[in-house]
Design a protein around this motif. Structure first.
Motif, PDB file in Angstrom:
ATOM      1  N   GLN A   1      -7.422   1.983   7.135  1.00 47.56           N
ATOM      2  CA  GLN A   1      -9.005   1.204   6.517  1.00 47.56           C
ATOM      3  C   GLN A   1      -8.370   0.763   5.797  1.00 47.56           C
ATOM      4  O   GLN A   1      -8.666  -0.866   5.509  1.00 47.56           O
ATOM      5  CB  GLN A   1      -9.696   2.071   6.092  1.00 47.56           C
ATOM      6  N   GLY A   2      -7.656   1.226   4.611  1.00 50.44           N
ATOM      7  CA  GLY A   2      -6.488   0.067   3.514  1.00 50.44           C
ATOM      8  C   GLY A   2      -5.803  -1.045   4.123  1.00 50.44           C
ATOM      9  O   GLY A   2      -6.069  -2.128   3.337  1.00 50.44           O
TER      10      GLY A   2
ATOM     11  N   THR B   1      -7.448   7.152   6.075  1.00 55.51           N
ATOM     12  CA  THR B   1      -7.768   5.685   5.105  1.00 55.51           C
ATOM     13  C   THR B   1      -6.766   4.978   4.504  1.00 55.51           C
ATOM     14  O   THR B   1      -7.539   3.790   4.494  1.00 55.51           O
ATOM     15  CB  THR B   1      -6.842   6.930   4.034  1.00 55.51           C
ATOM     16  N   VAL B   2      -5.145   5.639   5.414  1.00 52.28           N
ATOM     17  CA  VAL B   2      -4.558   4.392   4.945  1.00 52.28           C
ATOM     18  C   VAL B   2      -4.667   3.264   5.967  1.00 52.28           C
ATOM     19  O   VAL B   2      -4.772   2.135   5.420  1.00 52.28           O
ATOM     20  CB  VAL B   2      -2.835   4.558   5.486  1.00 52.28           C
TER      21      VAL B   2
ATOM     22  N   VAL C   1       0.442  -0.903   0.372  1.00 49.80           N
ATOM     23  CA  VAL C   1      -0.155  -0.508  -0.003  1.00 49.80           C
ATOM     24  C   VAL C   1       0.478   1.156   0.074  1.00 49.80           C
ATOM     25  O   VAL C   1       0.398   2.306  -0.824  1.00 49.80           O
ATOM     26  CB  VAL C   1      -0.760  -0.343   1.036  1.00 49.80           C
TER      27      VAL C   1
ATOM     28  N   LYS D   1      -8.354  -3.793   5.813  1.00 51.66           N
ATOM     29  CA  LYS D   1      -9.138  -4.235   4.494  1.00 51.66           C
ATOM     30  C   LYS D   1      -8.306  -5.205   3.884  1.00 51.66           C
ATOM     31  O   LYS D   1      -8.693  -6.323   3.504  1.00 51.66           O
ATOM     32  CB  LYS D   1      -9.599  -3.252   3.435  1.00 51.66           C
TER      33      LYS D   1
END
Lengths: 84, 84
Positions: B25-26, B22-23, A67, B29
């Motif tokens: 959650q990513g 956001t990172v 990521v 996920k």
């Protein structure tokens, strides 16, 4: 245990860094001419649950590869601190 | 002499950090559920011409206050490395 992990992501040397160039020009313009070169990257601080420093580091490594980092343009380094 | 100076800029604790969220959650996920908290800031590497480590640091401090950091939302720390 929870470890605090720091990841530094920087544009690879030799590649253009437009953000760094802009900051550099801005600093020179306001009189800070001693600043000779600027590169701008990301600093990411994570708390990671792991059983050992090595495990925390390998999870962070995984996060970087999947990521956080674009390996075509960026390099990274990982530091694991004492438990957070 | 030229010093390599590192500046870490991070969103102040207690403030919302949407990019970090956001990172986070990513990462969760894609299965990295061990990552418990993420904050994302900037890492700035500068080469500064100065006569001493203290002078290099004070120039970096000046750059932070005038350009690099928004003190309402961000905190920073400065490290001066051996000459570059």
């Amino acid at each position: 245990m929870t470890y605090e992990v720091y990841v530094n992501v920087l544009p690879l040397k030799g590649l253009l860094d437009p953000q760094g160039k802009t900051v550099h020009q801005g600093l020179n313009k306001i009189g800070l001419s001693q600043v000779a070169d600027v590169r701008v990257g990301k600093r990411i601080v994570m708390h990671i649950d792991a059983n050992s420093e090595e495990e925390a580091k390998s999870i962070a490594e995984d996060a970087c590869k999947k990521v956080l980092v674009n390996p075509v343009m960026e390099g990274y380094e990982i530091e694991v601190a004492q438990n957070a």
